[in-house]
Write an enzyme that holds these catalytic residues in place. Structure first.
Site, short mmCIF file in Angstrom:
data_model
loop_
_atom_site.label_atom_id
_atom_site.label_comp_id
_atom_site.label_asym_id
_atom_site.label_seq_id
_atom_site.Cartn_x
_atom_site.Cartn_y
_atom_site.Cartn_z
N ASP A 143 0.83 -1.20 0.00
CA ASP A 143 0.00 0.00 0.00
C ASP A 143 0.86 1.25 0.00
O ASP A 143 2.09 1.20 0.16
CB ASP A 143 -0.99 -0.02 1.17
CG ASP A 143 -0.31 0.02 2.53
OD1 ASP A 143 0.54 0.90 2.76
OD2 ASP A 143 -0.65 -0.82 3.39
N LYS A 144 0.21 2.37 -0.21
CA LYS A 144 0.91 3.65 -0.36
C LYS A 144 1.82 3.96 0.82
O LYS A 144 2.89 4.56 0.67
CB LYS A 144 -0.10 4.78 -0.54
CG LYS A 144 0.51 6.15 -0.75
CD LYS A 144 -0.54 7.24 -0.83
CE LYS A 144 -1.21 7.29 -2.17
NZ LYS A 144 -2.05 8.51 -2.33
#
Length: 244
Positions: A113-114
């Site tokens: 994820d980011k």
């Protein structure tokens, strides 16, 4: 690739993002395609697509991009998304622009994820991708987590039990290994790839992950000299270490 495939030169180069088949033909007529030191005149000729092709073929004086079957290891920075289309910075932004036009496309093997950094694999080899993410392979993924609160000391046994249930799921997690580094820092090894799994595991024991970094996938470890945003191609024997 498991066996050597052949391809027309114009189709191969077009699929690698060098332009349309018509443009590839014009490039060859201008002397822009060289194979084994000889100008290519007939782009309809079929050639074996071998891993050494990028050393044998030049396009406009530069080595051919890696042929299909590539595997990349990227040190994913924070803030980048594992997507082709989402807004904001994408992991594909660090690759050469031409590579966005490749067919088959280069895809991430799983996702980070980011807000997670570290080792990320990318490939255009669908068979390799599915073997890595297959639950039957049990490929281990190692994360280093920085936590908001000190560990209680009971988390390791629960994670290893194979009985931990994540919220909203009906199947318990496979056993995972927890190594305590400091009271608020731990290394967690998992063999599954459920949505936000590591963050949700610590949330299930009343903690919060403040920083998350993936250090290893299978037998592949993130090199110390690979800075965030940098990547390198893996040789076939290196890529195979993911299954060690």
């Amino acid at each position: 690739m498991s066996k050597t495939q052949t391809s027309r030169i114009d189709k191969l180069l077009s699929n690698m993002g060098y332009g349309s088949r018509t443009e590839i033909g014009r490039l060859a007529q201008a002397g822009g395609i060289v194979l084994d030191g000889v100008d290519v005149a007939d782009v309809s000729k079929r050639i074996p697509v071998t891993p050494d092709l990028s050393q044998r073929m030049q396009i406009d004086g530069a080595p051919l991009d890696p042929p299909p079957g590539l595997v990349l290891l990227l040190n994913k920075p924070l803030g980048m998304t594992c997507s082709h289309k989402e807004d904001g910075a994408l992991v594909h932004d660090v690759l050469p622009d031409r590579w966005r036009r490749r067919d088959p496309a280069i895809s991430t093997i799983g996702r980070l994820d980011k807000d997670t950094s570290g080792l990320l694999l990318l490939t255009d080899d669908g068979d390799f991708l599915h073997r890595v993410i297959s639950p039957r392979r049990h490929v281990a993924k190692v994360y280093r987590a920085t936590l908001a609160r000190p560990l209680a000391g009971t988390e390791g046994a629960l994670f290893a039990s194979g009985e931990l249930m994540l919220e909203g799921e009906a199947k318990p997690l496979a056993p995972a290994e927890l190594e305590i580094i400091t009271p608020t820092e731990a290394r967690l090894t998992v063999t599954e790839g459920r949505y936000h799994q590591v963050r949700r595991m610590f949330a299930a024991v009343g903690n919060h992950v403040e920083a998350l970094h993936r250090e290893r996938v299978g037998g592949l470890t993130l090199p110390d000299d690979l800075e965030p945003g940098q990547w390198r191609l893996l040789a076939p024997d290196e890529a195979a270490r993911v299954f060690d």
